[in-house]
Design an enzyme around this catalytic site. Structure first.
Site, PDB file in Angstrom:
ATOM      1  N   VAL A   1      40.069  41.532  38.273  1.00 21.29           N
ATOM      2  CA  VAL A   1      40.059  42.635  37.301  1.00 21.29           C
ATOM      3  C   VAL A   1      38.801  43.496  37.455  1.00 21.29           C
ATOM      4  CG1 VAL A   1      39.911  43.168  34.828  1.00 21.29           C
ATOM      5  CG2 VAL A   1      41.555  41.494  35.652  1.00 21.29           C
TER       6      VAL A   1
ATOM      7  N   ASN B   1      51.646  38.816  27.349  1.00 22.48           N
ATOM      8  CA  ASN B   1      51.798  37.719  28.312  1.00 22.48           C
ATOM      9  C   ASN B   1      52.729  36.628  27.790  1.00 22.48           C
ATOM     10  OD1 ASN B   1      50.333  38.983  30.217  1.00 22.48           O
ATOM     11  ND2 ASN B   1      48.555  37.634  30.137  1.00 22.48           N
TER      12      ASN B   1
ATOM     13  N   GLY C   1      63.222  30.920  38.495  1.00 26.78           N
ATOM     14  CA  GLY C   1      62.541  30.456  39.711  1.00 26.78           C
ATOM     15  C   GLY C   1      61.978  29.070  39.505  1.00 26.78           C
TER      16      GLY C   1
ATOM     17  N   GLY D   1      53.112  30.944  37.388  1.00 27.72           N
ATOM     18  CA  GLY D   1      51.750  30.437  37.598  1.00 27.72           C
ATOM     19  C   GLY D   1      50.767  31.576  37.444  1.00 27.72           C
TER      20      GLY D   1
ATOM     21  N   CYS E   1      46.872  34.027  34.511  1.00 26.01           N
ATOM     22  CA  CYS E   1      47.020  34.575  33.155  1.00 26.01           C
ATOM     23  C   CYS E   1      48.054  33.869  32.280  1.00 26.01           C
ATOM     24  CB  CYS E   1      47.334  36.064  33.241  1.00 26.01           C
ATOM     25  SG  CYS E   1      45.931  36.992  33.895  1.00 26.01           S
TER      26      CYS E   1
ATOM     27  N   LYS F   1      47.314  30.147  31.056  1.00 25.70           N
ATOM     28  CA  LYS F   1      46.163  29.980  30.161  1.00 25.70           C
ATOM     29  C   LYS F   1      46.316  30.803  28.879  1.00 25.70           C
ATOM     30  CE  LYS F   1      42.810  33.444  31.717  1.00 25.70           C
ATOM     31  NZ  LYS F   1      42.914  34.343  30.587  1.00 25.70           N
TER      32      LYS F   1
ATOM     33  N   LYS G   1      52.565  34.280  43.542  1.00 32.32           N
ATOM     34  CA  LYS G   1      53.572  35.346  43.654  1.00 32.32           C
ATOM     35  C   LYS G   1      53.252  36.133  44.917  1.00 32.32           C
ATOM     36  CE  LYS G   1      51.293  38.930  40.953  1.00 32.32           C
ATOM     37  NZ  LYS G   1      51.382  39.894  39.892  1.00 32.32           N
TER      38      LYS G   1
HETATM   39  N1  LIG Z   1      43.780  38.335  37.358  1.00 34.49           N
HETATM   40  C1  LIG Z   1      44.634  39.064  36.662  1.00 34.49           C
HETATM   41  O1  LIG Z   1      45.721  39.412  37.129  1.00 34.49           O
HETATM   42  C2  LIG Z   1      44.292  39.500  35.258  1.00 34.49           C
HETATM   43  C3  LIG Z   1      45.091  40.480  34.643  1.00 34.49           C
HETATM   44  C4  LIG Z   1      44.771  40.876  33.337  1.00 34.49           C
HETATM   45  C5  LIG Z   1      43.701  40.288  32.666  1.00 34.49           C
HETATM   46  N2  LIG Z   1      42.961  39.313  33.291  1.00 34.49           N
HETATM   47  C6  LIG Z   1      41.821  38.756  32.551  1.00 34.49           C
HETATM   48  O2  LIG Z   1      40.634  39.345  33.071  1.00 34.49           O
HETATM   49  C7  LIG Z   1      39.559  38.381  33.068  1.00 34.49           C
HETATM   50  C8  LIG Z   1      39.011  38.223  34.477  1.00 34.49           C
HETATM   51  O3  LIG Z   1      40.039  37.687  35.293  1.00 34.49           O
HETATM   52  P1  LIG Z   1      39.905  37.628  36.893  1.00 34.49           P
HETATM   53  O4  LIG Z   1      41.191  37.123  37.404  1.00 34.49           O
HETATM   54  O5  LIG Z   1      39.353  38.913  37.369  1.00 34.49           O
HETATM   55  O6  LIG Z   1      38.772  36.487  37.014  1.00 34.49           O
HETATM   56  P2  LIG Z   1      38.045  35.979  38.337  1.00 34.49           P
HETATM   57  O7  LIG Z   1      37.846  34.530  38.135  1.00 34.49           O
HETATM   58  O8  LIG Z   1      38.753  36.482  39.545  1.00 34.49           O
HETATM   59  O9  LIG Z   1      36.624  36.726  38.288  1.00 34.49           O
HETATM   60  C9  LIG Z   1      35.657  36.508  37.309  1.00 34.49           C
HETATM   61  C10 LIG Z   1      34.307  36.869  37.900  1.00 34.49           C
HETATM   62  O10 LIG Z   1      33.307  36.860  36.874  1.00 34.49           O
HETATM   63  C11 LIG Z   1      32.109  36.396  37.461  1.00 34.49           C
HETATM   64  N3  LIG Z   1      31.165  36.015  36.399  1.00 34.49           N
HETATM   65  C12 LIG Z   1      31.124  34.865  35.676  1.00 34.49           C
HETATM   66  N4  LIG Z   1      30.097  34.927  34.795  1.00 34.49           N
HETATM   67  C13 LIG Z   1      29.509  36.140  34.966  1.00 34.49           C
HETATM   68  C14 LIG Z   1      28.416  36.792  34.331  1.00 34.49           C
HETATM   69  N5  LIG Z   1      27.720  36.221  33.359  1.00 34.49           N
HETATM   70  N6  LIG Z   1      28.076  38.035  34.751  1.00 34.49           N
HETATM   71  C15 LIG Z   1      28.759  38.628  35.748  1.00 34.49           C
HETATM   72  N7  LIG Z   1      29.799  38.052  36.392  1.00 34.49           N
HETATM   73  C16 LIG Z   1      30.161  36.822  35.990  1.00 34.49           C
HETATM   74  C17 LIG Z   1      32.551  35.277  38.360  1.00 34.49           C
HETATM   75  O11 LIG Z   1      31.555  34.943  39.318  1.00 34.49           O
HETATM   76  C18 LIG Z   1      33.818  35.897  38.978  1.00 34.49           C
HETATM   77  O12 LIG Z   1      33.509  36.598  40.165  1.00 34.49           O
HETATM   78  C19 LIG Z   1      40.156  37.106  32.481  1.00 34.49           C
HETATM   79  O13 LIG Z   1      39.909  37.069  31.104  1.00 34.49           O
HETATM   80  C20 LIG Z   1      41.646  37.257  32.740  1.00 34.49           C
HETATM   81  O14 LIG Z   1      42.431  36.547  31.821  1.00 34.49           O
HETATM   82  C21 LIG Z   1      43.216  38.918  34.563  1.00 34.49           C
END
Ligand SMILES: NC(=O)c1ccc[n+]([C@@H]2O[C@H](COP(=O)([O-])OP(=O)(O)OC[C@H]3O[C@@H](n4cnc5c(N)ncnc54)[C@H](O)[C@@H]3O)[C@@H](O)[C@H]2O)c1
Length: 450
Positions: free
Chosen positions: A11, A216, A261, A265, A268, A271, A329
């Protein structure tokens, strides 16, 4: 605008790159030094179509920079996006440690009014906790009077189509506490709305926080509903794919997210449904529907291994199984909560060896599965989809990658030891596969293996 994005995961990096592409001056900060080192050299830490070129282009134009600590910012930003992880804790609640650490860091560095935008998915009420944590840090610095706002702007992007989703969103949800914050957000997103239409839904911060979980949970519920339909269809000799069309063409329902399917997984749905269950229970509400969504999904992830056992017997010692698809996916290398993890664990525990292929998730798979699966020779990851078939008794499809849609049936026939395909994503036509002499079993396609 001057913007800082905390977290360079799926994100954060997409948000930072897209905001830079829109002409903003963006700094991306992550505590993962290796990730930031790589990003400075143009290495994208995960697979997302179009992201690499966008990051490189904006770095070259000096609109996008990477740092590991907010003290490395030349000057404070006007907007701070928080896009760090919110994984489930041991009890299934959202673990807020990364969000709170990130916003404390913001409180340790700002010295002007700014808007802190929560993009991470967080439970209702977390904006208040963010507010309190930042306020405490400011107080420690003698800056009690400094004003800032905390906005909730949940992210709805889909991995694999993240840039398109960010730049052309169905809608943007913005929960805002003050008119000043609303104005900042409307300026920030004006270029997107101007270029592609769409709408910004303004609401209270708590309403916005809840909207993300509700979306979600609804999508996960549709999948679990269809998986349950599929189980019933299979026993009754009904093809769920026709039922899907019958349901989806009802305009009250719509056709998206109705594909049964081998379970959902990713980072998102699992959790977020869990966290919503936790939120409901905290309020004394028994979340009957949400719990059923989770239960069906957990069961669904074992369905393919059960089908394999039904065809080849419970003891799979000496049996090799070919797997196509490991990512949760297509168009991503994300293996978090992927159904392939459950399937491969199930069959390896029953004695099988697995030869697996995925077009992009090979490296994530090597990091995800236990080392002893590889060292004992129980799991091999191949670079070629047809090489994965060698010595294999049957083929199991776990991800619907495009390259699997029209397989070379001659090669399949000559390489597999038995002409058996277990299709966890319903990508083939059962009649056509049967015509070619395959024993074919999808999810709810009216052919039971009993
Ligand atoms: N992945 C998706 O498709 C998606 C879609 C919508 C919403 N989200 C939400 O967005 C959020 C992030 O998801 P993601 O998949 O990008 O996570 P991710 O695990 O890919 O990335 C999180 C990043 O944050 C960094 N981080 C941790 N602590 C930190 C800090 N104090 N300062 C700076 N960076 C720090 C980590 O090192 C990591 O690189 C989550 O809450 C998730 O639920 C994800």
């Amino acid at each position: 605008m001057r913007i800082t994005v905390l977290g360079t995961g799926y994100v954060g990096l997409v948000t930072g790159a897209c905001l830079a592409e829109l002409g903003n001056d963006v700094i991306c900060m992550d505590v993962d030094l290796k990730k930031i080192d790589g990003l400075k050299q143009g290495i994208i830490p995960f697979y997302e179509p179009g992201l690499e070129s966008m990051v490189k282009r904006n770095c070259l134009a000096d609109r996008l920079r990477f740092i590991t600590d907010l003290s490395q910012q030349e000057r404070p930003s006007e907007v701070y996006y928080v896009a760090v992880g919110t994984p489930s804790d041991e009890e299934g609640f959202a673990d807020l440690q990364y969000v709170l650490a990130a916003v404390r860091m913001i409180g340790q560095h700002i010295d002007n009014y700014c808007v802190i935008v929560d993009k991470s998915t967080v439970p209702v009420g977390v904006a208040d906790k963010v507010q309190a944590a930042v306020r405490e840090e400011l107080k420690n610095r003698g800056l009690d009077q400094l004003s800032f706002d905390v906005v909730s702007n949940p992210e709805f992007l889909k991995e694999g189509a993240a840039i398109e989703d960010f730049m052309k969103p169905d809608r943007l949800v913005v929960g805002y506490p003050t008119d000043k914050a609303k104005e900042v957000m409307s300026q920030l997103y004006a270029p997107i709305i101007r270029a592609h239409g769409g709408k910004i839904l303004y609401m209270s911060v708590k309403d916005a926080e809840m909207s993300k979980y509700a979306v979600n949970a609804m999508l996960a519920a549709r999948i679990s509903f269809m998986n349950e339909m599929a189980m019933i269809c299979e026993k009754l000799g009904v093809d769920v794919d026709n039922v899907r069309l019958g349901i989806g063409s009802d305009s009250r329902i719509g056709e998206k997210f109705l594909f049964p399917g081998c379970g959902y997984g990713g980072s998102c749905f699992p959790k977020d449904v869990k966290a919503l269950v936790g939120m409901a229970k905290d309020q004394g509400i028994e979340p009957i529907i949400l719990q059923a969504v989770e239960t069906r999904n957990a069961l669904q992830k074992h369905v393919l291994a059960e089908k394999v056992r039904r065809v080849l017997g419970n003891d799979l010692s000496g049996i090799t199984i070919a797997v196509w698809g490991l990512a949760f996916k297509p168009e991503t290398d994300d293996m978090r909560e992927a159904s392939s993890q459950v399937f491969i664990d199930d069959v390896i525990k029953a004695g099988a060896r697995v030869r697996a292929y995925d077009p992009v998730a090979q490296n994530s798979a090597r990091r995800t599965f236990p080392e002893h699966y590889f060292s004992s020779g129980h799991l091999q990851i191949l670079d070629d989809q047809y090489a994965a078939l060698e010595e294999a008794e049957l083929l199991v499809i776990l991800t619907e990658w495009k390259s699997f849609l029209y397989p070379n049936l001659t090669l399949l026939t000559s390489t597999l030891r038995q002409k058996i395909i277990i299709d966890g994503r319903n990508i083939y036509d059962p009649a056509e596969m049967q015509q070619h002499g395959f024993l074919y079993s999808g999810i709810g396609r009216g052919v039971s293996l009993d």
